[in-house]
Design a protein around this motif. Structure first.
Motif, mmCIF file in Angstrom:
data_model
loop_
_atom_site.group_PDB
_atom_site.id
_atom_site.type_symbol
_atom_site.label_atom_id
_atom_site.label_comp_id
_atom_site.label_asym_id
_atom_site.label_seq_id
_atom_site.Cartn_x
_atom_site.Cartn_y
_atom_site.Cartn_z
ATOM 1 N N ARG A 105 0.828 -1.208 0.000
ATOM 2 C CA ARG A 105 0.000 0.000 0.000
ATOM 3 C C ARG A 105 0.863 1.260 0.000
ATOM 4 N NH1 ARG A 105 -2.859 -3.450 3.452
ATOM 5 N NH2 ARG A 105 -5.012 -3.887 2.770
ATOM 6 N N THR B 243 2.630 2.541 -2.387
ATOM 7 C CA THR B 243 3.862 2.491 -3.176
ATOM 8 C C THR B 243 3.527 2.344 -4.660
ATOM 9 O OG1 THR B 243 4.179 0.078 -3.299
ATOM 10 C CG2 THR B 243 4.868 1.185 -1.258
ATOM 11 N N ASP B 244 4.566 2.524 -5.483
ATOM 12 C CA ASP B 244 4.436 2.234 -6.907
ATOM 13 C C ASP B 244 5.247 0.990 -7.255
ATOM 14 O OD1 ASP B 244 7.014 3.163 -6.635
ATOM 15 O OD2 ASP B 244 6.892 4.636 -8.263
ATOM 16 N N TRP B 245 5.388 0.094 -6.287
ATOM 17 C CA TRP B 245 6.189 -1.114 -6.471
ATOM 18 C C TRP B 245 5.324 -2.188 -7.146
ATOM 19 C CZ3 TRP B 245 7.962 -1.153 -0.651
ATOM 20 C CH2 TRP B 245 8.705 0.003 -0.381
ATOM 21 N N GLN C 46 2.384 -7.762 -1.553
ATOM 22 C CA GLN C 46 2.466 -7.607 -0.105
ATOM 23 C C GLN C 46 2.164 -8.907 0.639
ATOM 24 O OE1 GLN C 46 3.192 -4.751 1.900
ATOM 25 N NE2 GLN C 46 3.177 -6.332 3.479
ATOM 26 N N VAL D 252 13.098 -2.130 4.070
ATOM 27 C CA VAL D 252 11.880 -1.495 4.610
ATOM 28 C C VAL D 252 11.431 -2.176 5.909
ATOM 29 C CG1 VAL D 252 11.102 -0.521 2.435
ATOM 30 C CG2 VAL D 252 10.374 -2.817 3.003
ATOM 31 N N ASP E 285 20.293 3.476 -3.242
ATOM 32 C CA ASP E 285 19.136 4.321 -3.542
ATOM 33 C C ASP E 285 19.548 5.752 -3.848
ATOM 34 O OD1 ASP E 285 16.925 2.558 -3.364
ATOM 35 O OD2 ASP E 285 17.082 2.547 -1.190
#
Length: 456
Positions: A166, A168-170, A175, A207, A295
């Motif tokens: 939720r 994210t643009d992953w 999930q 994360v 990153d």
């Protein structure tokens, strides 16, 4: 972690720090107590991040292994390998996909080599007195991970289908559901596997804050039953240090120094940030300080682009003001390009311009107790200094390190007596290009340059 009672500033404020779009963490009423027992070898360690795909043209464990003697000579203590697992093919981003789209938690990415190649890498690193941790992606899997045969192991959308994490643009990952105990047990089993069967020394948890804390606490318990492990959380929450993690990211620091480098914040903002660090985190917490990582490099810019003429100053700051310094592979060779994230884009190894520089910093970190990690390190004194400069001293017992950073475009004189340095230069060692004073009672620090002095 330094002791705030030993900080002296001409004008010190404890106001909230705001910079760019990022604000400093809120200060809690009561500082938490860290209960993590760190591995003995970690107290003066540093960390080096390895992107196997981009490290060499071959992009293999075997090719990287050829560099272990050089990294040992540089003083590297912890090797953090970005994810070594097979990458999902379904909904893959780019040609080769994201390292963080894991298809098999117990598998090896075939592009990197075999299990035997990986085991040989770990064994040789240990022979060279280096430790190996691997990246672990516990929050989500690739769309074509075998676990998808158990849909109830995942959070599902309103139509009963898999979904990305939720907010994210992953779109290349889905999930996991930590309410499912069978899934948790399978994840713990996979974590145990690499420590037990390959003798790795711990994990960097991707994360980490998106995964329930009680899961990490249980993982640490099980891993420590095998051997003392080192755990790094990609998170900045103090709660991470309660039972599970040795070290967290100093993200607020990393964001702030980029803003300072861009000229959008004054150096005095560091004072307020360090106040927050001391108040917010347990004394025994390790914090990871860095100028870049995978990153930052891929998405935000190169070292020259982000820091300009003051790159060395920010690197010295990151290695000495607090915590454990991180070096991203290629920085020792003036990494001046952004490495592509989803395809092959090897590091352009040049003349290793910064190899002696990092060797000096890591050697000092290893030997001088004032720079050790967490509660093993020394107290910090921040001095009032002229505009565009920053001066501080770390002290523990008979060990001390003095740092003066000149971020300005003109040379400055640094009076010895203003900074509680011995007037007899034979009593300390100078690590920068500045010559020891002879008849004068000051050092001259060139524009965009640094002065680093320590006890012999």
């Amino acid at each position: 972690m330094y002791k705030l009672s030993k900080i002296f500033l001409a004008a010190f404020t404890v106001t909230a720090l705001f910079f760019s779009s990022c604000s400093a963490p809120e200060v809690e009423d009561k500082k938490p107590v860290g209960n993590v027992e760190h591995p003995e070898w970690s107290k003066n360690a540093n960390i080096y991040e390895v992107n196997i795909r981009q490290y060499s043209e071959e992009g293999t464990f075997t090719a990287f292994r050829e560099d272990l003697p050089r990294l040992q000579e540089m003083g590297v203590k912890i090797l953090w390998l970005m994810p070594i697992h097979p990458i999902g093919e379904k909904n893959r981003k780019g040609e080769l996909g994201s390292y963080y789209s894991v298809k098999d938690y117990k598998g090896i990415n075939p592009n990197y080599g075999t299990e035997e190649d990986f085991r040989a890498l770990v064994d040789e690193a240990h022979e060279r007195e280096m430790r190996v941790i691997i990246d672990w992606v516990a929050n989500h899997t690739a769309w074509d991970h075998p676990w998808t045969e158990n849909p109830d192991w995942y959070e599902l959308n309103e139509d009963g289908g898999f979904m990305p994490p939720r907010g994210t643009d992953w779109t290349d990952v889905i999930q996991l559901d930590y309410e499912n105990q069978e899934m948790r047990e399978a994840m713990l089993d996979a974590l145990v596997y690499w420590v037990r069967d390959f003798d790795i020394d711990g994990y960097r948890a991707d994360v980490a804050g998106m995964v329930p804390m009680d899961f990490w606490n249980e993982a640490r318990n099980r891993l420590d039953e095998i051997k003392p492990v080192f755990m790094l959380a990609e998170d900045e929450g103090p709660k991470m240090h309660d039972k599970a993690f040795d070290m967290t990211y100093a993200w607020s620091y990393a964001h702030l120094i980029r803003v300072i480098a861009a000229g959008n914040e004054d150096l005095s903002a560091l004072d307020s940030l360090m106040e927050v660090e001391e108040t917010k985190f347990p004394d025994n917490a390790y914090r990871m300080y860095f100028t870049t990582n995978h990153d930052e490099n891929s998405w935000n810019g190169t070292d020259p682009g982000m820091y300009g003429d003051n790159f060395e100053n920010f690197a010295v700051l990151s290695a000495t003001i607090d915590g454990m310094p991180l070096i991203y592979n290629g920085q020792e060779s003036n990494l001046d390009k952004q490495l592509e994230f989803f395809t092959k884009d090897p590091i352009e190894w040049k003349e290793y311009e910064y190899q002696p520089f990092y060797t000096m910093l890591l050697s000092l970190k290893n030997e001088n107790e004032a720079l050790w990690n967490g509660e093993f390190g020394g107290d910090l004194t921040i001095y009032n200094s002229p505009e565009n400069t920053y001066a501080y001293k770390r002290e523990k017992g008979d060990d001390w390190v003095f740092v003066y950073l000149n971020f300005g475009g003109e040379a400055v004189n640094v009076p010895i007596t203003d900074y509680a340095l011995p007037e007899d230069a034979s009593g300390y060692e100078i690590y920068s290009e500045q010559l020891p004073p002879e008849e004068q009672n000051y050092f001259e620090v060139a524009a965009n340059s640094w002065l680093l002095i320590a006890n012999e």
